[in-house]
Design a protein around this motif. Structure first.
Motif, PDB file in Angstrom:
ATOM      1  N   ILE A   1      41.877  43.503  31.912  1.00 44.79           N
ATOM      2  CA  ILE A   1      40.638  42.743  31.742  1.00 44.79           C
ATOM      3  C   ILE A   1      40.962  41.363  31.174  1.00 44.79           C
ATOM      4  CG2 ILE A   1      38.351  42.666  30.662  1.00 44.79           C
ATOM      5  CD1 ILE A   1      38.467  45.715  30.439  1.00 44.79           C
ATOM      6  N   SER A   2      40.812  40.347  32.012  1.00 49.78           N
ATOM      7  CA  SER A   2      41.055  38.978  31.568  1.00 49.78           C
ATOM      8  C   SER A   2      39.738  38.218  31.633  1.00 49.78           C
ATOM      9  CB  SER A   2      42.093  38.315  32.488  1.00 49.78           C
ATOM     10  OG  SER A   2      41.911  36.909  32.489  1.00 49.78           O
ATOM     11  N   THR A   3      39.254  37.787  30.472  1.00 49.11           N
ATOM     12  CA  THR A   3      37.980  37.056  30.469  1.00 49.11           C
ATOM     13  C   THR A   3      38.142  35.724  31.200  1.00 49.11           C
ATOM     14  OG1 THR A   3      38.537  36.444  28.202  1.00 49.11           O
ATOM     15  CG2 THR A   3      36.824  38.092  28.496  1.00 49.11           C
ATOM     16  N   GLY A   4      39.339  35.120  31.123  1.00 50.53           N
ATOM     17  CA  GLY A   4      39.579  33.874  31.858  1.00 50.53           C
ATOM     18  C   GLY A   4      39.416  34.090  33.358  1.00 50.53           C
ATOM     19  N   ASP A   5      40.006  35.175  33.888  1.00 49.62           N
ATOM     20  CA  ASP A   5      39.887  35.470  35.329  1.00 49.62           C
ATOM     21  C   ASP A   5      38.430  35.723  35.716  1.00 49.62           C
ATOM     22  OD1 ASP A   5      42.579  35.255  35.636  1.00 49.62           O
ATOM     23  OD2 ASP A   5      42.978  37.393  35.955  1.00 49.62           O
TER      24      ASP A   5
END
Ligand code: ADP
Ligand code: ADP
Ligand code: ZN
Length: 215
Positions: free
Chosen positions: A29-33
């Motif tokens: 889980i990448s908030t940036g992505d």
């Protein structure tokens, strides 16, 4: 199982995350992505987030925490998740602590990747990303086999809008002011593990695997 990757922009979080999820079967889980995808799709979240991202500022907490809450509730997270780029403020970290009982999860480890500032600038300004699969490259340190073409999927590589020198410097300042306090926050909870991110990609990965073995 919940693992958090902490560290300045350019520390190698995304690069290491790719290997960690493959080895340990965690959901990434990448908030940036998630935010970049929203910007690309011009969703209402994307429209709200874009100006902050372009300026190297953090997207407001209230927008980001809801994304994470919803994502962590998805059934695939039951086996464990790796959080990259979240939490980034103490407010977000407190929010996460409050959400965990809802999903019957706990934070197992917070991995801090430390890298010197000059090296961070070099890494970020030379970073290239695949526009199809999101794989990370670097013009010097991790160049693809064919120039500007992704090794994994053949997609075109591009430079992120926020990887210019001016925005990189701003992001590093934002990290110091808003994210670095999390080091103490997680130290106090006895969850922080530090790895030397100045080393080569494989060596950093080895350090991380040694820490994860302790779980
Ligand atoms: P973050 O997700 O922390 O912002 P990335 O994983 O995207 O960082 O890495 C930033 C850039 O540095 C990328 O271009 C990546 O290929 C490169 N990189 C990552 N780890 C290393 C390393 N240990 N040594 C040299 N370059 C690296
Ligand atoms: P990097 O690790 O290279 O700095 P990310 O892809 O994690 O980049 O984040 C890119 C941008 O997305 C950040 O500069 C910020 O604007 C926004 N962002 C990502 N995660 C968060 C978060 N947890 N809180 C607020 N803003 C975020
Ligand atoms: Zn690709």
């Amino acid at each position: 199982m919940l693992i958090i990757l902490l560290g300045p922009p350019g520390a190698g979080k995304g690069t290491q995350a790719d290997r960690i999820v493959k080895n340990h079967g965690l959901v990434y889980i990448s908030t940036g992505d998630i935010l970049r995808k929203a910007v690309k799709e011009e969703s209402s979240l994307g429209r709200k987030a874009q100006e902050f991202m372009d300026q190297g500022q953090l997207v407001p907490d209230n927008l980001v925490v809801e994304i994470v809450r919803e994502r962590l509730k998805e059934p695939d997270c039951l086996n464990g998740a790796l959080l990259d780029g979240f939490p980034r403020t103490v407010e977000q970290a407190v929010f996460l602590e409050n959400v965990l009982p809802e999903i019957e999860a706990a934070i197992d480890q917070v991995l801090l990747i430390e890298v010197e500032e000059n090296e961070l600038v070099e890494r970020l300004t030379g970073r290239r990303v695949c526009c199809d699969c999101g794989a990370n490259y670097h013009v010097k340190y991790k160049s693809p086999k064919v120039r500007n073409v992704c090794d994994q999927c053949g997609g075109d590589l591009y430079q992120r809008d926020d990887d210019t020198l001016t925005t990189v410097k701003e992001r590093l300042e934002v990290y110091k002011k808003q994210t670095e306090p999390l080091i103490e926050f997680y130290q106090e909870r006895d969850l922080l593990y530090t790895v030397d991110g100045n080393k080569e990609i494989d060596e950093v990965n080895e350090q991380i695997n040694n820490v994860l073995k302790e779980l």
